[in-house]
Design a protein around this motif. Structure first.
Motif, PDB file in Angstrom:
ATOM      1  N   GLY A  93      15.904 -36.054  10.856  1.00 29.57           N
ATOM      2  CA  GLY A  93      15.061 -36.843   9.908  1.00 29.57           C
ATOM      3  C   GLY A  93      14.708 -36.090   8.507  1.00 29.57           C
ATOM      4  O   GLY A  93      14.074 -36.505   7.722  1.00 29.57           O
ATOM      5  N   ARG A  94      15.319 -35.054   8.310  1.00 30.66           N
ATOM      6  CA  ARG A  94      14.477 -33.947   7.308  1.00 30.66           C
ATOM      7  C   ARG A  94      15.912 -33.617   6.580  1.00 30.66           C
ATOM      8  O   ARG A  94      16.868 -33.419   7.144  1.00 30.66           O
ATOM      9  N   GLN A  95      15.665 -32.940   5.169  1.00 25.20           N
ATOM     10  CA  GLN A  95      16.728 -32.233   4.442  1.00 25.20           C
ATOM     11  C   GLN A  95      16.171 -30.964   4.136  1.00 25.20           C
ATOM     12  O   GLN A  95      15.101 -30.452   4.528  1.00 25.20           O
ATOM     13  N   VAL A  96      17.276 -30.197   3.708  1.00 29.16           N
ATOM     14  CA  VAL A  96      16.692 -28.779   3.261  1.00 29.16           C
ATOM     15  C   VAL A  96      16.875 -29.058   1.581  1.00 29.16           C
ATOM     16  O   VAL A  96      17.884 -30.169   1.307  1.00 29.16           O
ATOM     17  N   MET A  97      16.576 -28.057   0.823  1.00 29.40           N
ATOM     18  CA  MET A  97      16.577 -28.193  -0.552  1.00 29.40           C
ATOM     19  C   MET A  97      17.327 -26.660  -1.027  1.00 29.40           C
ATOM     20  O   MET A  97      16.853 -25.648  -0.620  1.00 29.40           O
ATOM     21  N   VAL A  98      18.659 -26.869  -1.827  1.00 26.98           N
ATOM     22  CA  VAL A  98      19.206 -25.666  -2.451  1.00 26.98           C
ATOM     23  C   VAL A  98      18.571 -25.620  -3.814  1.00 26.98           C
ATOM     24  O   VAL A  98      18.761 -26.319  -4.608  1.00 26.98           O
ATOM     25  N   TYR A  99      17.669 -24.444  -4.050  1.00 31.38           N
ATOM     26  CA  TYR A  99      17.078 -24.260  -5.204  1.00 31.38           C
ATOM     27  C   TYR A  99      16.856 -22.709  -5.253  1.00 31.38           C
ATOM     28  O   TYR A  99      16.205 -22.296  -4.358  1.00 31.38           O
ATOM     29  N   GLY A 100      17.378 -21.922  -5.986  1.00 27.87           N
ATOM     30  CA  GLY A 100      17.048 -20.518  -5.981  1.00 27.87           C
ATOM     31  C   GLY A 100      15.843 -19.947  -5.992  1.00 27.87           C
ATOM     32  O   GLY A 100      14.942 -20.468  -6.560  1.00 27.87           O
ATOM     33  N   GLN A 101      15.575 -19.066  -5.182  1.00 22.88           N
ATOM     34  CA  GLN A 101      14.270 -18.209  -5.245  1.00 22.88           C
ATOM     35  C   GLN A 101      14.102 -17.721  -6.706  1.00 22.88           C
ATOM     36  O   GLN A 101      12.788 -17.946  -6.886  1.00 22.88           O
ATOM     37  N   THR A 102      14.821 -17.360  -7.347  1.00 24.01           N
ATOM     38  CA  THR A 102      14.462 -17.001  -8.803  1.00 24.01           C
ATOM     39  C   THR A 102      13.829 -18.129  -9.416  1.00 24.01           C
ATOM     40  O   THR A 102      13.046 -17.909 -10.126  1.00 24.01           O
ATOM     41  N   GLU A 103      14.388 -19.346  -9.398  1.00 26.82           N
ATOM     42  CA  GLU A 103      14.063 -20.608 -10.103  1.00 26.82           C
ATOM     43  C   GLU A 103      12.580 -20.903  -9.332  1.00 26.82           C
ATOM     44  O   GLU A 103      11.823 -21.284 -10.189  1.00 26.82           O
ATOM     45  N   LEU A 104      12.405 -20.908  -8.003  1.00 24.24           N
ATOM     46  CA  LEU A 104      11.100 -21.139  -7.588  1.00 24.24           C
ATOM     47  C   LEU A 104       9.939 -20.191  -8.019  1.00 24.24           C
ATOM     48  O   LEU A 104       8.887 -20.336  -8.536  1.00 24.24           O
TER      49      LEU A 104
END
Length: 389
Positions: A93-104
């Protein structure tokens, strides 16, 4: 300078912790040995668990992440011939998010001045003093001038090679470590991903991973011996190897382009216990390292920060010393489960030098079982998306 909490390290763990504490009105100073540009230049992980995205949303810093990030409902395992999709959303029932550590990290860094989070970059000769006392302090140099920060607590978020863990006596702390006999050769390129989800491959020639940072930037890895050199892998050779290992179904979808970055990273599993010594608390890579298989590194740091921020807020708001005392055990319980998952997935998907024909058959049997078992897929999905805090 005096503060309630001094944080060593301005990577994502240190900045995230600093923001959570500042949101509760606590006095915080973050000290970082490197420059801001160097911190942002680190090419690291890009798959975020719900734990991590929830913390960014709680801080009101998730807008760009949701706008530019790529929500993923699942990922694939493959033996080089067939794709085995793990439908994470359907199973959990959940997702993961692809978002670079650099951007975070950039989001956390950009928000710091407006939220009165003081960060001192390029601090030289950082040292921790008297962590077992009620009055620990930091010393460092800033622009060649000696500085001192007196704090009630010091939080070591300064990575595997930082000074924080080294400040805990050998008679108190104990490391647990497994070093793997191979590394990951990675290439970052401005080309569309070969698939809209991650693909982890176990091929006769070794592991490969197809990943991405955006819809136009791809990140690929292959397993290589530790004595390999980047200069021996021109772009075309690496693209050829990726095409071979990822198999005919995936390999034909790979778009090639010049490398923006290419490097070899060794793999290790590492845990240090305890995470607390007096008024010094460890979080993130200063306390543990996981192999990148399974994307647990940054997310495990975020769960540390969740537990640590709760403990410190409880102490300063309610005088709750029990939460401080319990921090290490609470965090370590989740750390070891994440270490177990990363270790198991690494064993499943890589070729080890001492593997024989029997070991290879066992890997293929495991993958065949996973392909046919909803229970096995559910276990993998639960761990991949992140166990409950």
């Amino acid at each position: 300078m005096k503060t309630q909490i001094a944080i060593v390290g301005a990577g994502p763990a240190g900045l995230l912790l600093g923001h959570l504490l500042r949101a509760e009105g606590l006095d915080v100073v973050v000290v970082e040995r490197a420059s801001a540009d160097y911190v942002l230049g680190r090419i690291r992980a890009g798959v975020l668990e719900r734990t991590t995205t929830d913390l960014m949303d709680r801080l009101g810093l998730g807008e760009r992440m949701h706008r530019e990030g790529l929500p993923h409902d699942g990922f694939h395992l493959t033996d080089g011939e067939r794709l085995i999709r793990i439908d994470v959303k359907a199973l959990t029932g959940r997702q993961v998010m692809v978002y670079g550590q650099t951007e975070l990290t950039r989001d956390l860094m950009d928000a710091a001045p407006g939220r009165d989070l003081k960060v001192i970059y390029e601090a030289g000769d950082v040292a921790l003093h008297d962590p077992e006392s009620d009055a620990p302090y930091l010393t460092f140099t800033e622009n060649g001038t000696a500085r001192r920060i007196d704090a009630q607590f010091i939080c070591g978020c300064d990575g595997y090679h930082g000074p924080s863990r080294a400040a805990i006596p050998a008679s108190v702390g104990k490391p647990f470590e497994k070093v793997y006999p191979f590394g990951w050769l990675g290439i970052l390129a401005n080309v569309p991903p070969c698939n809209h989800e991650l693909i982890y491959t176990n091929h006769d020639r070794g592991f490969a991973l197809a990943s991405m940072r955006s819809e136009t930037r791809s990140r690929y890895y292959i397993q290589v011996p530790l004595d390999e050199k980047v200069e021996d892998w021109p772009d075309e050779r690496l693209w050829d190897e990726l095409t071979l290992r990822l198999g005919p179904e995936v390999g034909t979808q790979i778009m090639r382009g010049p490398a923006l970055e290419k490097s070899i990273a060794p793999l290790r599993s590492f845990v240090f216990e305890p995470l607390r010594h007096g008024r010094l608390m460890l979080a993130g890579d200063s306390a543990h390292i996981v192999p990148p298989t399974g994307a647990k590194g940054l997310n495990l740091a975020a769960s540390d920060v969740h537990y640590l921020s709760e403990a410190l807020i409880g102490y300063f708001r309610r005088g709750d010393t029990d939460a401080i005392a319990a921090y290490s055990d609470r965090a370590l319980a989740r750390i070891w489960k994440a270490e177990r998952f990363s270790w198991q997935l690494t064993r499943l998907m890589h070729r080890f030098p001492d593997n024989d024909a029997f070991d290879r058959r066992m890997q293929l049997a495991d993958l065949d079982y996973i392909a046919s078992s909803v229970a096995a897929q559910t276990t993998i999905a639960e761990n991949y998306v992140g166990l409950p805090l």
